[in-house]
Enzyme design. Sequence first.
Site, PDB file in Angstrom:
ATOM      1  N   GLY A   1       0.803  -1.312   0.097  1.00 55.67           N
ATOM      2  CA  GLY A   1       0.005   0.072  -0.061  1.00 55.67           C
ATOM      3  C   GLY A   1       0.880   1.404  -0.242  1.00 55.67           C
ATOM      4  N   CYS A   2       0.174   2.174  -0.205  1.00 50.18           N
ATOM      5  CA  CYS A   2       0.825   3.653  -0.377  1.00 50.18           C
ATOM      6  C   CYS A   2       1.613   4.173   0.967  1.00 50.18           C
ATOM      7  CB  CYS A   2       0.087   4.679  -0.845  1.00 50.18           C
ATOM      8  SG  CYS A   2      -1.629   4.972  -0.185  1.00 50.18           S
ATOM      9  N   TYR A   3       0.435   4.095   2.010  1.00 48.72           N
ATOM     10  CA  TYR A   3       1.269   4.687   3.417  1.00 48.72           C
ATOM     11  C   TYR A   3       2.204   3.629   3.856  1.00 48.72           C
ATOM     12  CZ  TYR A   3      -2.453   8.076   4.605  1.00 48.72           C
ATOM     13  OH  TYR A   3      -3.441   9.237   4.723  1.00 48.72           O
ATOM     14  N   THR A   4       2.048   2.375   3.560  1.00 50.50           N
ATOM     15  CA  THR A   4       2.840   1.321   4.121  1.00 50.50           C
ATOM     16  C   THR A   4       4.445   1.511   3.366  1.00 50.50           C
ATOM     17  OG1 THR A   4       1.857  -0.267   2.587  1.00 50.50           O
ATOM     18  CG2 THR A   4       1.219  -0.208   4.813  1.00 50.50           C
TER      19      THR A   4
END
Length: 346
Positions: free
Chosen positions: A149-152
Amino acid sequence: MIKAGIIGATGYAGAELVRLLAGHKDVDIVWYGSRSYINDNYANVYRNFCKIVDARCLDDNLGELADQADVIFTATPQGFLASVLTEEILEKTKVIDLSADFRIKDVAVYEKWYSIEHKSPQFLAEAVYGLCEINREKIRGARLVANPGCYTTCSILTAYPLAREGLIDMDTLIVDAKSGTSGAGRGAKVPNLFCEVNENIKAYGVATHRHTPEIEEQLGYAAGRPVTLSFTPHLVPMNRGILATEYASLQEMVSWEEVKKIYEKYYGKETFIRVLDQGVCPETKWVEGSNYVDIGFQIDPRTGRIILMGAIDNLVKGAAGQAVQNMNLLFGLPETQGLELVPMFP
């Protein structure tokens, strides 16, 4: 030529995949899958592809697509791929999934945080977490890649070297992240309307955001033990970008130069990770439209803490760009192929 199919081609991440793959000299897109726009011209959905993409949107029949494509990208909601993936599909083609269905190894953790039943847990063991800078060799031989994911992506890469080296107390790690509104997807939702988002910043998913266990799991592998951290995302009124600011107590006092050497040890040869000079803080505008990750840090001797900062474009390195990077690895291409994008400004 690599024949690629995209399921979810009319979402923001799917459209970004189309943009990147349309400029990739080794790829031919054979399937623009979209449940919402079946039989519509793709260029009518996204007019930036006028005279560039001359194809109609198809359905999300993964079984049929597997007979035509060398690689399938699934830019779909959580639960879709897990509900349709079969051994027969994986015997025919490679799959790069942009959802969370195969990122978390513990099915009970996935079901708790995503509140859905996992329909194909038999594939969790073989799925490779597609963070290229960390799992490059595992990715090369994979059939199923779980695109992070993007945040991750931003949160993990920013802290990973210090977690590996044991320089920070992982029990004190706090991740405070801000994202542009495209991270919420293209679906119509009241909280994402212009009047709701403009001139505003808000936290959401406080202590409950479902990217939390993904960050914990991957940084736990780095640290060599289970990690529990605090992750708070925020929505800001911009189209693209993620900025993660992370705080942790140092295990011992070190100099800026010593920390920089640790980052260079892990990222010195990485094309897409730029460790910034002392006193320079990452900004989302300097990575927009690119596959770069900008990382900076500042030591606070007064508190004995270190402040880590990372910036990415959530649709490129946080989604589609990373997926293309994974595809390049799967097919033995130069990892940067199709991703040599200078960040856009203004």
